[in-house]
Design a protein around this motif. Structure first.
Motif, PDB file in Angstrom:
ATOM      1  N   ARG A 101      22.070  32.744  35.736  1.00 28.37           N
ATOM      2  CA  ARG A 101      21.708  33.129  34.372  1.00 28.37           C
ATOM      3  C   ARG A 101      22.937  33.667  33.654  1.00 28.37           C
ATOM      4  O   ARG A 101      23.593  34.585  34.114  1.00 28.37           O
ATOM      5  N   GLN A 102      23.227  33.080  32.483  1.00 33.17           N
ATOM      6  CA  GLN A 102      24.395  33.477  31.699  1.00 33.17           C
ATOM      7  C   GLN A 102      24.046  34.527  30.643  1.00 33.17           C
ATOM      8  O   GLN A 102      24.788  35.481  30.436  1.00 33.17           O
ATOM      9  N   THR A 103      22.907  34.320  29.954  1.00 29.99           N
ATOM     10  CA  THR A 103      22.431  35.228  28.913  1.00 29.99           C
ATOM     11  C   THR A 103      20.909  35.268  29.030  1.00 29.99           C
ATOM     12  O   THR A 103      20.319  34.532  29.841  1.00 29.99           O
ATOM     13  N   PRO A 104      20.229  36.086  28.225  1.00 28.84           N
ATOM     14  CA  PRO A 104      18.765  36.100  28.288  1.00 28.84           C
ATOM     15  C   PRO A 104      18.112  34.745  28.028  1.00 28.84           C
ATOM     16  O   PRO A 104      16.986  34.504  28.477  1.00 28.84           O
ATOM     17  N   THR A 105      18.803  33.842  27.337  1.00 28.48           N
ATOM     18  CA  THR A 105      18.207  32.548  27.000  1.00 28.48           C
ATOM     19  C   THR A 105      18.956  31.351  27.576  1.00 28.48           C
ATOM     20  O   THR A 105      18.554  30.217  27.359  1.00 28.48           O
ATOM     21  N   VAL A 106      20.041  31.595  28.312  1.00 26.02           N
ATOM     22  CA  VAL A 106      20.885  30.498  28.800  1.00 26.02           C
ATOM     23  C   VAL A 106      21.069  30.590  30.309  1.00 26.02           C
ATOM     24  O   VAL A 106      21.358  31.671  30.837  1.00 26.02           O
ATOM     25  N   VAL A 107      20.904  29.451  31.003  1.00 27.36           N
ATOM     26  CA  VAL A 107      21.145  29.396  32.438  1.00 27.36           C
ATOM     27  C   VAL A 107      22.060  28.213  32.760  1.00 27.36           C
ATOM     28  O   VAL A 107      22.151  27.255  31.985  1.00 27.36           O
TER      29      VAL A 107
ATOM     30  N   LYS B  89      29.149  20.421  40.242  1.00 22.03           N
ATOM     31  CA  LYS B  89      28.908  20.182  38.823  1.00 22.03           C
ATOM     32  C   LYS B  89      27.885  21.186  38.291  1.00 22.03           C
ATOM     33  O   LYS B  89      27.117  21.795  39.051  1.00 22.03           O
ATOM     34  N   GLY B  90      27.879  21.349  36.964  1.00 17.40           N
ATOM     35  CA  GLY B  90      26.931  22.287  36.377  1.00 17.40           C
ATOM     36  C   GLY B  90      26.647  21.970  34.922  1.00 17.40           C
ATOM     37  O   GLY B  90      27.522  21.478  34.192  1.00 17.40           O
ATOM     38  N   ILE B  91      25.416  22.218  34.500  1.00 14.77           N
ATOM     39  CA  ILE B  91      25.045  22.126  33.089  1.00 14.77           C
ATOM     40  C   ILE B  91      24.538  23.496  32.646  1.00 14.77           C
ATOM     41  O   ILE B  91      23.791  24.153  33.359  1.00 14.77           O
ATOM     42  N   THR B  92      24.984  23.920  31.484  1.00 19.29           N
ATOM     43  CA  THR B  92      24.595  25.216  30.934  1.00 19.29           C
ATOM     44  C   THR B  92      23.646  24.973  29.771  1.00 19.29           C
ATOM     45  O   THR B  92      24.009  24.312  28.791  1.00 19.29           O
ATOM     46  N   ILE B  93      22.429  25.480  29.891  1.00 14.05           N
ATOM     47  CA  ILE B  93      21.336  25.083  29.008  1.00 14.05           C
ATOM     48  C   ILE B  93      20.721  26.277  28.286  1.00 14.05           C
ATOM     49  O   ILE B  93      20.467  27.315  28.899  1.00 14.05           O
ATOM     50  N   LYS B  94      20.446  26.072  27.005  1.00 11.91           N
ATOM     51  CA  LYS B  94      19.640  27.024  26.239  1.00 11.91           C
ATOM     52  C   LYS B  94      18.327  26.344  25.889  1.00 11.91           C
ATOM     53  O   LYS B  94      18.299  25.176  25.493  1.00 11.91           O
ATOM     54  N   SER B  95      17.241  27.069  26.019  1.00  8.81           N
ATOM     55  CA  SER B  95      15.936  26.508  25.700  1.00  8.81           C
ATOM     56  C   SER B  95      15.758  26.393  24.192  1.00  8.81           C
ATOM     57  O   SER B  95      15.863  27.384  23.467  1.00  8.81           O
ATOM     58  N   TYR B  96      15.531  25.170  23.717  1.00  9.79           N
ATOM     59  CA  TYR B  96      15.272  24.971  22.292  1.00  9.79           C
ATOM     60  C   TYR B  96      14.109  24.010  22.056  1.00  9.79           C
ATOM     61  O   TYR B  96      13.876  23.568  20.935  1.00  9.79           O
TER      62      TYR B  96
ATOM     63  N   GLY C  26      27.602  29.656  20.121  1.00 10.64           N
ATOM     64  CA  GLY C  26      26.402  29.663  20.953  1.00 10.64           C
ATOM     65  C   GLY C  26      26.587  28.852  22.219  1.00 10.64           C
ATOM     66  O   GLY C  26      27.616  28.924  22.888  1.00 10.64           O
ATOM     67  N   SER C  27      25.586  28.022  22.536  1.00 11.06           N
ATOM     68  CA  SER C  27      25.645  27.211  23.750  1.00 11.06           C
ATOM     69  C   SER C  27      26.645  26.066  23.648  1.00 11.06           C
ATOM     70  O   SER C  27      26.867  25.345  24.616  1.00 11.06           O
ATOM     71  N   GLY C  28      27.262  25.900  22.458  1.00 10.14           N
ATOM     72  CA  GLY C  28      28.336  24.909  22.320  1.00 10.14           C
ATOM     73  C   GLY C  28      29.525  25.215  23.216  1.00 10.14           C
ATOM     74  O   GLY C  28      30.333  24.325  23.509  1.00 10.14           O
ATOM     75  N   MET C  29      29.622  26.465  23.686  1.00 13.71           N
ATOM     76  CA  MET C  29      30.695  26.817  24.618  1.00 13.71           C
ATOM     77  C   MET C  29      30.574  26.059  25.932  1.00 13.71           C
ATOM     78  O   MET C  29      31.563  25.942  26.668  1.00 13.71           O
ATOM     79  N   ALA C  30      29.398  25.549  26.251  1.00 15.35           N
ATOM     80  CA  ALA C  30      29.202  24.826  27.511  1.00 15.35           C
ATOM     81  C   ALA C  30      30.109  23.605  27.592  1.00 15.35           C
ATOM     82  O   ALA C  30      30.747  23.351  28.619  1.00 15.35           O
ATOM     83  N   ALA C  31      30.177  22.825  26.514  1.00  8.94           N
ATOM     84  CA  ALA C  31      31.015  21.623  26.502  1.00  8.94           C
ATOM     85  C   ALA C  31      32.501  21.960  26.533  1.00  8.94           C
ATOM     86  O   ALA C  31      33.322  21.171  27.004  1.00  8.94           O
ATOM     87  N   LEU C  32      32.847  23.152  26.040  1.00  9.29           N
ATOM     88  CA  LEU C  32      34.250  23.561  25.937  1.00  9.29           C
ATOM     89  C   LEU C  32      34.768  24.254  27.185  1.00  9.29           C
ATOM     90  O   LEU C  32      35.981  24.352  27.392  1.00  9.29           O
ATOM     91  N   ARG C  33      33.874  24.745  28.026  1.00  8.17           N
ATOM     92  CA  ARG C  33      34.281  25.528  29.187  1.00  8.17           C
ATOM     93  C   ARG C  33      35.329  24.831  30.056  1.00  8.17           C
ATOM     94  O   ARG C  33      36.294  25.472  30.499  1.00  8.17           O
TER      95      ARG C  33
END
Length: 247
Positions: A11-17, A54-61, A100-107
């Motif tokens: 878990r990265q944030t309250p809404t992102v894993v 590998k990993g995907i970082t996801i926010k629920s939308y 926001g979760s756009g940081m996932a692609a940039l990580r």
């Protein structure tokens, strides 16, 4: 369809894993996979971790991302890919701008010569700031609970951008457009990762079309000069039904 067991959930944030999994495939920064939630739907996801595990970082939308987030360690992740054109990598000085979760692609682009502008709605939603060297990350929040109150473009206005060899940007389109409008005539090198409704990921359905470009095949990463030819960028988008609406 590929399936791989989830090795761990972080878990990265309250809404992102972040869901980690094993996949012996070369994936480049900015490329994406189509992740399937059985019985619910399929969504594109950029990989936040591309080396080894590998990993995907996801926010629920929505229903599909919510179903994917609920996956637990040991369960299967279903996906296909990788798809799309990646970021152009440079060994020089990088500026990474993520919303926001756009940081996932940039990580995957963060290294010791990277500087960052990381934005989110509030302090609890900031992603991956600790990966930057001390003093090289500027935090911007909508409510001012972390860093400075404001948006990435506000931070840009206080920086000398010309020393950067490349600027990478990903996040909500309103944010992308504000950055684009500010830097578009400065003669800088920049690439933007765009988001659109995407159904097939392989250029068949055309749901991700923007000004004649298909994000799944021509992008999702576009160079600044190409963006200048996208009249719909920041203005129009297609809904799931194919209706063209204002952003």
């Amino acid at each position: 369809m590929i399936r791989s067991r989830i090795t761990r959930v972080e878990r990265q944030t309250p809404t992102v894993v972040t869901l980690f999994f094993q996949w012996e495939k070369t994936v480049l920064p900015g490329q994406f996979i189509m992740v399937w939630a059985p019985g619910v739907g399929e969504v594109p996801m950029s990989l936040s971790h591309i080396q080894g595990e590998k990993g995907i970082t996801i926010k629920s939308y929505g229903p599909t991302t919510e179903a994917i987030i609920k996956n637990k360690e040991g369960e299967y992740l279903f996906f296909r890919g990788p798809y799309g054109k990646p970021f152009t990598q440079t060994q020089g000085k990088r500026l990474i701008i993520g919303g926001g979760s756009g940081m996932a692609a940039l990580r995957p682009l963060i290294h010791k010569e990277s500087y960052g502008i990381i934005s989110a709605r509030n302090k609890s939603e900031i992603l991956f700031s600790s990966l930057f060297s001390p003093g090289k990350a500027t935090i911007m929040t909508d409510d001012g609970t972390a860093g400075k109150k404001g948006f990435p473009v506000d931070a840009l206005k206080e920086m000398d951008l010309y020393p950067f060899d490349m600027i990478y940007v990903c996040g909500p389109e309103v944010m992308l457009n504000s950055v684009f409008q500010y830097i578009k005539n400065m003669g800088l090198k920049a690439e933007f990762s765009l988001e659109r409704m995407m159904k097939c990921g392989i250029g068949v359905c055309d749901s991700c079309s923007i000004s004649g470009f298909q994000l799944c095949k021509d992008g999702p990463v576009f160079q600044l000069n190409i963006m200048k030819n996208m009249e719909e960028f920041g203005v129009w988008k297609l809904t799931e039904s194919g209706k063209r609406v204002k952003i």
